[in-house]
Write an enzyme that holds these catalytic residues in place. Structure first.
Site, mmCIF file in Angstrom:
data_model
loop_
_atom_site.group_PDB
_atom_site.id
_atom_site.type_symbol
_atom_site.label_atom_id
_atom_site.label_comp_id
_atom_site.label_asym_id
_atom_site.label_seq_id
_atom_site.Cartn_x
_atom_site.Cartn_y
_atom_site.Cartn_z
ATOM 1 N N ASP A 8 -16.275 -16.599 23.396
ATOM 2 C CA ASP A 8 -17.724 -16.396 23.303
ATOM 3 C C ASP A 8 -18.086 -16.108 21.831
ATOM 4 O O ASP A 8 -17.215 -15.757 21.033
ATOM 5 C CB ASP A 8 -18.090 -15.206 24.207
ATOM 6 C CG ASP A 8 -19.474 -14.673 23.951
ATOM 7 O OD1 ASP A 8 -20.428 -15.458 24.007
ATOM 8 O OD2 ASP A 8 -19.605 -13.459 23.669
ATOM 9 N N THR A 42 -20.696 -20.522 24.452
ATOM 10 C CA THR A 42 -21.799 -19.650 24.056
ATOM 11 C C THR A 42 -23.108 -20.002 24.760
ATOM 12 O O THR A 42 -23.269 -21.110 25.277
ATOM 13 C CB THR A 42 -22.008 -19.766 22.515
ATOM 14 O OG1 THR A 42 -23.114 -18.953 22.126
ATOM 15 C CG2 THR A 42 -22.301 -21.206 22.107
ATOM 16 N N SER A 237 -20.263 -10.213 27.590
ATOM 17 C CA SER A 237 -21.509 -10.049 28.356
ATOM 18 C C SER A 237 -21.443 -10.685 29.740
ATOM 19 O O SER A 237 -20.497 -11.381 30.072
ATOM 20 C CB SER A 237 -22.690 -10.654 27.591
ATOM 21 O OG SER A 237 -22.936 -9.900 26.441
HETATM 22 CA CA CA Z 1 -21.738 -12.603 24.070
#
Ligand code: CA
Length: 286
Positions: A8, A42, A237
């Protein structure tokens, strides 16, 4: 054994200045030399990712817009999964009527209304004056991260998209109001045609239901003939969960969301401590 590593960007490979540290650049080059396939995964737009890697001499597979686009290391579009246009227009109409700052990721640009930043500045002032405990600097940093993306194009309204062949890969809504965020999340959370994720505290993002980092990672691994059991994924996340759950080894950043840490096999250092380089070193010397 790890043959493919999905990484990421924000909160993971990037530091607080939205840059890739020299330590992380070196580590990725070493991994590639060892024959490990690096895949960037991403929520950002493809051309924005290219801008971030400019000057690093690193070429990788790029999963962008939370899995809605996949590009090969040489820059060819391998696959895209846009939101159906009528659905995209319906979403944008709602966001515009409700006064949300939004961005639309398309083939060539990030489309955003002309008055969007003004809207966000007003929101920031209101939130800070109503909640003295809120850290203004943190909000400003979050807004700066949004604005520092490459490839913005300003539109007068979502209606401009209607008459074009624009493919909508990702719609990002951003708000500093917690209640407004919740209202938006609840409005879209049961939409069957869409995937709803959040990559940072103030945003939520919408894509086609088949677009996710996890689905995209599966496609890239299949294309390269790498079993998922031989993949590693690292992130911070909630929009990383889809790939962390399917990768052979899942690694949470030291700064990851608690829910991410909970599902992962391992944890590495924080993004500002070059956690990705630390992880690569560990994999290479194992
Ligand atoms: Ca992130």
């Amino acid at each position: 054994m790890s043959k493919l590593m999905a990484i990421d960007l924000d909160g993971t490979l990037l530091n607080h200045q939205n840059r890739i540290s020299a330590e992380n650049i070196e580590a990725i080059k070493k991994a590639q030399k060892d024959g490990i396939e690096i895949v960037v995964a991403t929520g950002r737009a493809y051309f924005d990712v290219k801008a971030l890697f400019e000057g690093t001499e690193i070429e990788t597979w790029i999963i962008a817009a939370n899995g809605a686009t996949i590009h090969t290391p040489s820059g060819e579009l391998y696959q895209s999964t846009p939101i159906d246009q009528p659905k995209a227009l319906e979403i944008l109409q709602w966001l515009e009527e409700e006064g949300y700052y939004y961005e639309v990721f398309s083939q060539k640009a990030i489309l955003t209304p002309q008055n969007a930043r003004e809207l966000l500045a007003i929101e920031m002032d209101r939130v800070v004056s109503a909640n003295p405990e809120v850290n203004l600097e943190e909000l400003q940093e979050a807004a700066e991260t949004q604005y520092s993306q490459s490839g913005f194009q300003f539109i007068s309204s979502y209606k401009e998209i209607q008459s074009t062949n624009v493919e909508v890969y990702n719609i990002l809504a951003f708000t500093f109001h917690n209640e407004k965020w919740k209202r938006g999340w609840d409005h879209f959370k049961d939409e069957r045609e869409l995937t709803l994720v959040s990559s940072a505290v103030h945003n939520f993002e919408l894509e086609h239901k088949d677009a996710s980092k996890g689905n995209a990672l599966t496609k890239v691994a299949n294309e390269l003939g790498v079993p998922l059991s031989e993949t590693v994924a690292v992130g911070d996340s909630l929009n990383d969960l889809s790939m962390l759950k399917i990768a052979g080894k899942s690694v949470a950043m030291g700064n990851a969301h608690p829910e991410v840490k909970e599902v992962c096999d391992e944890m590495t250092l924080r993004n500002i401590e070059h956690g990705v380089a630390h992880l690569i070193e560990k994999i290479r010397t194992n």
